[in-house]
Enzyme design. Sequence first.
Site, short mmCIF file in Angstrom:
data_model
loop_
_atom_site.label_atom_id
_atom_site.label_comp_id
_atom_site.label_asym_id
_atom_site.label_seq_id
_atom_site.Cartn_x
_atom_site.Cartn_y
_atom_site.Cartn_z
N THR A 38 37.11 44.32 42.37
CA THR A 38 36.55 45.15 41.07
C THR A 38 35.03 45.62 41.37
O THR A 38 34.45 45.33 42.15
CB THR A 38 36.56 44.10 39.91
OG1 THR A 38 37.80 43.39 39.74
CG2 THR A 38 36.20 44.70 38.72
N ASP A 54 35.58 49.24 36.26
CA ASP A 54 36.64 50.33 36.56
C ASP A 54 37.69 49.63 36.01
O ASP A 54 37.69 48.54 35.43
CB ASP A 54 36.44 50.12 38.06
CG ASP A 54 37.14 48.83 38.81
OD1 ASP A 54 37.80 48.98 39.46
OD2 ASP A 54 36.59 47.81 38.67
N ARG A 56 40.68 49.19 38.06
CA ARG A 56 42.16 49.21 39.29
C ARG A 56 42.13 47.66 39.21
O ARG A 56 41.20 46.93 39.67
CB ARG A 56 41.59 49.64 40.53
CG ARG A 56 42.40 49.58 41.59
CD ARG A 56 41.94 50.33 42.77
NE ARG A 56 42.31 51.48 42.76
CZ ARG A 56 42.02 52.41 44.00
NH1 ARG A 56 41.66 52.03 45.08
NH2 ARG A 56 42.29 53.81 44.05
N LYS A 70 39.32 45.54 32.00
CA LYS A 70 38.53 44.09 32.57
C LYS A 70 37.42 43.73 31.59
O LYS A 70 36.89 42.76 31.92
CB LYS A 70 38.05 44.63 33.85
CG LYS A 70 39.10 44.97 34.71
CD LYS A 70 38.70 45.35 36.21
CE LYS A 70 39.59 45.85 37.12
NZ LYS A 70 39.21 46.33 38.37
N GLY A 84 37.68 39.41 40.42
CA GLY A 84 38.36 38.06 40.96
C GLY A 84 39.94 37.97 40.70
O GLY A 84 40.41 39.01 40.65
N SER A 166 33.98 43.28 44.29
CA SER A 166 33.87 43.99 45.70
C SER A 166 33.03 45.05 45.65
O SER A 166 32.31 45.34 46.71
CB SER A 166 35.51 44.21 46.36
OG SER A 166 36.07 45.28 45.42
N ASP A 203 34.01 51.98 47.10
CA ASP A 203 34.74 50.60 47.51
C ASP A 203 36.27 50.96 47.23
O ASP A 203 36.50 51.51 46.32
CB ASP A 203 34.22 49.67 46.62
CG ASP A 203 35.09 48.27 46.63
OD1 ASP A 203 35.24 47.70 45.61
OD2 ASP A 203 35.17 47.87 47.80
N SER A 206 38.14 49.23 44.18
CA SER A 206 37.87 49.51 43.00
C SER A 206 38.09 51.23 42.64
O SER A 206 38.24 51.83 43.67
CB SER A 206 36.45 49.46 42.43
OG SER A 206 35.73 48.41 42.88
#
Lengths: 285, 200
Positions: A38, A54, A56, A70, A84, A166, A203, A206
């Site tokens: 994330t 985000d 995903r 999220k 996580g 991440s 990243d 994400s």
Amino acid sequence: MEYLQSLQKGGFNFDNCHRNNLLIESNAVKPTVKKTGTTIVGVTFKDGVVLAADTRATSDTTVAEKNCAKIHYLAPNIYCCGAGTAADCEHVTEKMSSELELLRLNTGRVSRVMTAASRLQWNLWQYRGNIGAALIIAGVDPKGKWLAQLSPEGTTSYLPYCAMGSGSLAAIAILEAKFRDGLTQDEAVDLVQEAIEAGIFHDLGSGSNVDVCIITAEKTDYRRNYRVYNKKEWVKPTPYSFPPRNTRNFFSGYLTNALAILREHNIKLEVVPVGGERVGMEIEK
Amino acid sequence: MDTTSSYGKMAMYKNVNKFEVINQQTVYAASGEVSDFQELTRFLREVERRSLNAADGYTHNAHDYANLLARKQYQMRNKGDPFLVQSVIGGIVDGKPYLAVIDPFGTPLQKTAVLTGYARYLCPPIVQNYWDETADEEKARRVVEECFKVLFYRDAKAVDRIQIAIVTERGVTIDEPIKLKTKWDHEAFLTRANEKLHTQ
């Protein structure tokens, strides 16, 4: 009866964690947990806090969900972003929101961010990091505006701005470059949107869209899909709505059709209603 | 480029000039193992020296040196003993700015913006959002300084002293090292809110 003595008496049983570690070391089975790979971000501004995330969810290297949510609800004035393991974030925050609701009913007071943060911290610490929930809790309570960052091992930090997941490296770069004290609401929203954008485009864990949640003393503004970079084309309709008399009454025609077929083959049929003397149908040749 | 040579997490030498001028149109720098960087500099300087000694009117330019480094690093990688450096060559080729990075496996990549080490994770959004190829020197310097500031904030092994080298058609200028101006006095840090909450 002796075997009862050797059973574990209470508390969390860590046996499966040992087993999982052994399996991973021996390369036998690689479990793919649905993680949220994330970018989540929180920023305090003059009148409150703003959270962004985000959308995903990844399962190893596959995108499991293109538009997941999220930002979780904890209390009317407290929201929480989770990074996580998706399941852990979801359940841990749901349980905490129930606890906070009960506390509100019991005390008759507005929930405080510190309550949520301290309780979650204790809960996560008890499980030694095995609950993979990295959370950013943000809210405005009678004591002021708070932004708390929780790591899965149970560390809490109260910060003016933070990023987790991440994509946090990309997001925190933007925050470090552009954060200053006393932002206005619009500036803060632009800042978090840029930070999440950085996570989405730099990243791989994400992606998709940006959700934003603005919490001030007066109100909470949850903007789902504030910016859409990747539109999820087909979305399941919720709720499903079926017009009445939509399906054929299959069984009303069944009997007539069956009788017709049997008549073709010159088979006599005696139909007895259920509950009568003879139950069922007998076919007489 | 920062001006440190570290031994793991220990910043052993904090006043190191990490730019090697190969010729007046080429500068070589590297991120990674210092001894490998020094070996490759020796190699490039030798090539340049031979070219000068030949005195045939032909010189090597930055593009040539980038390719040379790519081949050299690839050769050693094939022997299973790679040069543990990401090499960066900057220079002017045919009047145009040239920038290339060679990774430890020997892959040469010609780019307009190069980030090595921790900058690969932290700085791409800053470079993408605030810099483009039409930027002038002033803007480029500001973006570089901003990147290093962010690196100093978030890379535990970074030091806030950097040095900038500029290569133009007129030649190479390596500036004096500068100390970054970083901000540590946010309201929340001054009121020590985090500390107070934990000690309640």
